[in-house]
Design a protein around this motif. Structure first.
Motif, PDB file in Angstrom:
ATOM      1  N   UNK A  47      40.415  -2.715 -20.220  1.00 19.32           N
ATOM      2  CA  UNK A  47      41.123  -3.813 -20.870  1.00 19.32           C
ATOM      3  C   UNK A  47      42.441  -4.120 -20.151  1.00 19.32           C
ATOM      4  N   UNK A  48      43.195  -3.086 -19.813  1.00 21.31           N
ATOM      5  CA  UNK A  48      44.458  -3.288 -19.098  1.00 21.31           C
ATOM      6  C   UNK A  48      44.229  -4.014 -17.772  1.00 21.31           C
ATOM      7  N   UNK A  49      43.196  -3.610 -17.044  1.00 22.74           N
ATOM      8  CA  UNK A  49      42.883  -4.257 -15.763  1.00 22.74           C
ATOM      9  C   UNK A  49      42.525  -5.731 -15.973  1.00 22.74           C
ATOM     10  N   UNK A  50      41.651  -5.994 -16.927  1.00 25.11           N
ATOM     11  CA  UNK A  50      41.197  -7.377 -17.154  1.00 25.11           C
ATOM     12  C   UNK A  50      42.370  -8.248 -17.592  1.00 25.11           C
ATOM     13  N   UNK A  51      43.149  -7.797 -18.526  1.00 22.72           N
ATOM     14  CA  UNK A  51      44.280  -8.610 -19.012  1.00 22.72           C
ATOM     15  C   UNK A  51      45.305  -8.871 -17.905  1.00 22.72           C
ATOM     16  N   UNK A  52      45.472  -7.921 -16.993  1.00 24.11           N
ATOM     17  CA  UNK A  52      46.441  -8.089 -15.908  1.00 24.11           C
ATOM     18  C   UNK A  52      45.919  -8.962 -14.765  1.00 24.11           C
ATOM     19  N   UNK A  53      44.602  -9.057 -14.616  1.00 28.51           N
ATOM     20  CA  UNK A  53      44.038  -9.707 -13.428  1.00 28.51           C
ATOM     21  C   UNK A  53      43.171 -10.932 -13.687  1.00 28.51           C
ATOM     22  N   UNK A  54      42.785 -11.158 -14.924  1.00 20.94           N
ATOM     23  CA  UNK A  54      41.891 -12.286 -15.221  1.00 20.94           C
ATOM     24  C   UNK A  54      42.407 -13.020 -16.459  1.00 20.94           C
ATOM     25  N   UNK A  55      42.981 -14.188 -16.224  1.00 20.80           N
ATOM     26  CA  UNK A  55      43.601 -14.947 -17.310  1.00 20.80           C
ATOM     27  C   UNK A  55      42.590 -15.426 -18.338  1.00 20.80           C
ATOM     28  N   UNK A  56      41.387 -15.780 -17.859  1.00 19.43           N
ATOM     29  CA  UNK A  56      40.364 -16.247 -18.791  1.00 19.43           C
ATOM     30  C   UNK A  56      39.038 -15.595 -18.456  1.00 19.43           C
ATOM     31  N   UNK A  57      38.437 -14.977 -19.441  1.00 18.70           N
ATOM     32  CA  UNK A  57      37.105 -14.392 -19.340  1.00 18.70           C
ATOM     33  C   UNK A  57      36.319 -14.943 -20.511  1.00 18.70           C
ATOM     34  N   UNK A  58      35.112 -15.431 -20.237  1.00 15.73           N
ATOM     35  CA  UNK A  58      34.268 -15.954 -21.311  1.00 15.73           C
ATOM     36  C   UNK A  58      33.252 -14.935 -21.807  1.00 15.73           C
ATOM     37  N   UNK A  59      32.722 -14.131 -20.868  1.00 18.61           N
ATOM     38  CA  UNK A  59      31.675 -13.177 -21.217  1.00 18.61           C
ATOM     39  C   UNK A  59      31.798 -11.895 -20.409  1.00 18.61           C
ATOM     40  N   UNK A  60      31.424 -10.794 -21.042  1.00 20.76           N
ATOM     41  CA  UNK A  60      31.201  -9.540 -20.338  1.00 20.76           C
ATOM     42  C   UNK A  60      29.687  -9.405 -20.200  1.00 20.76           C
ATOM     43  N   UNK A  61      29.230  -9.110 -18.999  1.00 19.36           N
ATOM     44  CA  UNK A  61      27.798  -8.991 -18.713  1.00 19.36           C
ATOM     45  C   UNK A  61      27.517  -7.521 -18.399  1.00 19.36           C
ATOM     46  N   UNK A  62      26.724  -6.870 -19.262  1.00 19.22           N
ATOM     47  CA  UNK A  62      26.434  -5.451 -19.100  1.00 19.22           C
ATOM     48  C   UNK A  62      25.068  -5.211 -18.509  1.00 19.22           C
ATOM     49  N   UNK A  63      24.997  -4.232 -17.601  1.00 18.72           N
ATOM     50  CA  UNK A  63      23.751  -3.900 -16.933  1.00 18.72           C
ATOM     51  C   UNK A  63      23.008  -2.798 -17.676  1.00 18.72           C
ATOM     52  N   UNK A  64      21.705  -2.937 -17.716  1.00 16.70           N
ATOM     53  CA  UNK A  64      20.771  -2.014 -18.343  1.00 16.70           C
ATOM     54  C   UNK A  64      20.871  -0.654 -17.653  1.00 16.70           C
ATOM     55  N   UNK A  65      21.118   0.376 -18.330  1.00 11.29           N
ATOM     56  CA  UNK A  65      21.354   0.495 -19.757  1.00 11.29           C
ATOM     57  C   UNK A  65      22.782   0.950 -20.033  1.00 11.29           C
ATOM     58  N   UNK A  66      23.426   1.585 -19.070  1.00 11.42           N
ATOM     59  CA  UNK A  66      24.734   2.151 -19.383  1.00 11.42           C
ATOM     60  C   UNK A  66      25.846   1.115 -19.461  1.00 11.42           C
ATOM     61  N   UNK A  67      25.645  -0.040 -18.879  1.00  8.29           N
ATOM     62  CA  UNK A  67      26.607  -1.119 -19.064  1.00  8.29           C
ATOM     63  C   UNK A  67      26.646  -1.582 -20.506  1.00  8.29           C
ATOM     64  N   UNK A  68      25.564  -1.269 -21.244  1.00  6.90           N
ATOM     65  CA  UNK A  68      25.501  -1.615 -22.665  1.00  6.90           C
ATOM     66  C   UNK A  68      26.413  -0.717 -23.492  1.00  6.90           C
ATOM     67  N   UNK A  69      26.791   0.418 -22.956  1.00  5.69           N
ATOM     68  CA  UNK A  69      27.630   1.360 -23.692  1.00  5.69           C
ATOM     69  C   UNK A  69      29.096   0.952 -23.665  1.00  5.69           C
ATOM     70  N   UNK A  70      29.543   0.449 -22.514  1.00  3.90           N
ATOM     71  CA  UNK A  70      30.953   0.098 -22.337  1.00  3.90           C
ATOM     72  C   UNK A  70      31.216  -1.393 -22.553  1.00  3.90           C
ATOM     73  N   UNK A  71      30.267  -2.225 -22.183  1.00  7.78           N
ATOM     74  CA  UNK A  71      30.450  -3.673 -22.234  1.00  7.78           C
ATOM     75  C   UNK A  71      30.777  -4.247 -23.596  1.00  7.78           C
ATOM     76  N   UNK A  72      30.013  -3.915 -24.645  1.00  8.60           N
ATOM     77  CA  UNK A  72      30.316  -4.489 -25.956  1.00  8.60           C
ATOM     78  C   UNK A  72      31.696  -4.062 -26.483  1.00  8.60           C
ATOM     79  N   UNK A  73      32.091  -2.825 -26.185  1.00 13.36           N
ATOM     80  CA  UNK A  73      33.410  -2.364 -26.637  1.00 13.36           C
ATOM     81  C   UNK A  73      34.524  -3.160 -25.958  1.00 13.36           C
ATOM     82  N   UNK A  74      34.368  -3.387 -24.642  1.00 13.38           N
ATOM     83  CA  UNK A  74      35.359  -4.169 -23.916  1.00 13.38           C
ATOM     84  C   UNK A  74      35.351  -5.622 -24.390  1.00 13.38           C
TER      85      UNK A  74
END
Length: 178
Positions: A47-74
């Motif tokens: 979250x700190x990285x994204x807020x510091x480096x990306x002013x606008x994000x519309x979606x987080x795209x998680x990869x099967x399957x472990x991206x599903x663990x971190x992506x929804x939380x972020x």
């Protein structure tokens, strides 16, 4: 403070020699998931990285399957949506797919056709970057959907496998590098 969080994350990654086959040192993230403070630290750092480096994000795209663990939380922390990239045949409805090479053969990844609309700003997330094949395929899916790819986020990067080279010119943010 960020260094303390990073040290906590690093302490919760286990190494298993010769798994899944001889000569491979497997990096296991399961202890991170089991420990609330370590999991919170991962999401805090992303979250700190994204807020510091990306002013606008519309979606987080998680990869099967472990991206599903971190992506929804972020995504929840950022107040944005989450989209799944799955192995072929796992999603209902109309899908878009790409084929990609693995060390041991070929695979296909897909998303639902209406998951991403043209112009949406997306960040891709997974647990591990090795050779970059899976993340590259997910990026190709996003290009097919005419999304604007802001970069990729991974918990672990295996530097010696040069996965970031396959993803250039995209930025890859890794919490831990081996």
């Amino acid at each position: 403070m960020a260094e303390t969080k990073l040290q906590l994350v690093e302490r919760h990654i286990r190494a298993f020699p010769d798994f899944p086959k001889k000569g491979i040192l497997f990096r296991d993230i399961c202890p991170i998931l089991k420990d609330a403070a370590a999991l919170t630290a991962v999401i805090d750092l992303f979250e700190e990285h994204v807020r510091a480096n990306h002013q606008q994000v519309d979606l987080i795209v998680g990869l099967d399957a472990r991206g599903f663990l971190f992506g929804p939380l972020l995504a929840q922390r950022l107040g944005v949506g989450f989209v799944l990239v799955r192995k072929k045949g796992k999603l209902p409805g109309a899908t878009v797919s790409v084929s990609y090479e693995l060390e041991y053969g070929k695979a296909e990844a897909e998303i639902q056709e209406d998951a991403v609309t043209p112009g949406q700003k997306v960040l891709l997330i997974d647990d591990l970057l090795a050779t970059g094949g899976t993340l590259y395929a997910a990026c190709e899916l996003m290009k097919k959907q005419q999304a604007e790819i802001l970069g990729c986020l991974v918990v672990i990067e295996l530097k010696e496998l040069n996965g970031t080279d396959k993803l250039k010119p995209l930025e890859v943010f890794s919490l831990v590098r081996y």
